[in-house]
Design a protein around this motif. Sequence first.
Motif, short mmCIF file in Angstrom:
data_model
loop_
_atom_site.label_atom_id
_atom_site.label_comp_id
_atom_site.label_asym_id
_atom_site.label_seq_id
_atom_site.Cartn_x
_atom_site.Cartn_y
_atom_site.Cartn_z
N SER A 8 42.08 18.83 -31.77
CA SER A 8 42.99 19.04 -30.45
C SER A 8 44.38 19.20 -30.85
O SER A 8 44.79 18.16 -31.82
CB SER A 8 42.97 18.46 -29.27
N GLN A 9 45.34 19.71 -30.66
CA GLN A 9 46.59 19.67 -30.99
C GLN A 9 47.63 19.63 -30.08
O GLN A 9 47.51 20.26 -28.82
CB GLN A 9 47.18 21.26 -31.78
N ASN A 42 54.64 22.45 -22.78
CA ASN A 42 53.50 21.99 -23.55
C ASN A 42 52.87 23.03 -23.94
O ASN A 42 52.21 23.92 -23.19
CB ASN A 42 52.67 20.90 -22.61
N GLY A 44 50.71 23.14 -26.55
CA GLY A 44 49.35 22.82 -27.03
C GLY A 44 48.11 22.63 -26.09
O GLY A 44 48.26 23.25 -25.20
N ASP A 45 47.10 22.26 -26.85
CA ASP A 45 45.88 22.12 -25.70
C ASP A 45 45.57 20.72 -25.20
O ASP A 45 44.33 20.49 -24.84
CB ASP A 45 44.66 22.65 -26.58
N VAL A 46 46.32 19.53 -25.53
CA VAL A 46 46.30 18.40 -24.78
C VAL A 46 47.36 17.86 -24.01
O VAL A 46 48.39 18.47 -24.54
CB VAL A 46 45.79 17.43 -25.81
N GLN A 80 50.97 18.54 -18.95
CA GLN A 80 49.85 18.94 -19.17
C GLN A 80 49.95 20.05 -19.86
O GLN A 80 50.95 20.77 -19.97
CB GLN A 80 49.08 19.38 -17.98
N PRO A 81 48.86 20.67 -20.71
CA PRO A 81 48.84 21.85 -21.37
C PRO A 81 49.26 22.99 -20.47
O PRO A 81 48.75 23.15 -19.24
CB PRO A 81 47.52 22.18 -21.74
#
Length: 130
Positions: A8-9, A42, A44-46, A80-81
């Motif tokens: 996860s990024q 955000n 990213g995905d986390v 949150q993403p």
Amino acid sequence: MAYSCAMSQARLKVTVVPQYLEDQSQPAMGVYAFSYAVTVTNIGDVAAQVIGRHWVITDNTNRVEEVRGLGLVGHQPLIQPGGEFNYSSWTQLATPQGTMHGEFFCVTEDMQFFETVIEPFALVRTQSLH
């Protein structure tokens, strides 16, 4: 048996919009005030939390002020993403223009630490037309 794990990024994008504050400045006394509106997105995905900041503020005479501290205007937002956090703050310079840059110190929900770089942006006094 083989296992595969996709990493996860955590990635945050920071957008800054500065503005000269004419009504709070005193050019005759070498005081130039600027606000800056910050949006942290955000991408990213986390989920990621901003836990600290470091700003480098430089005026036209190359005088440097560094500001470090916990959170962003009293908050340590968990983003949150796809989510975002907005805030505004201000600074003063002794010259009518300068620059700011810095980084946010961040952590993911699973305690992976990372930094988000804020690219340099200009603080410039705008002249009023009368």
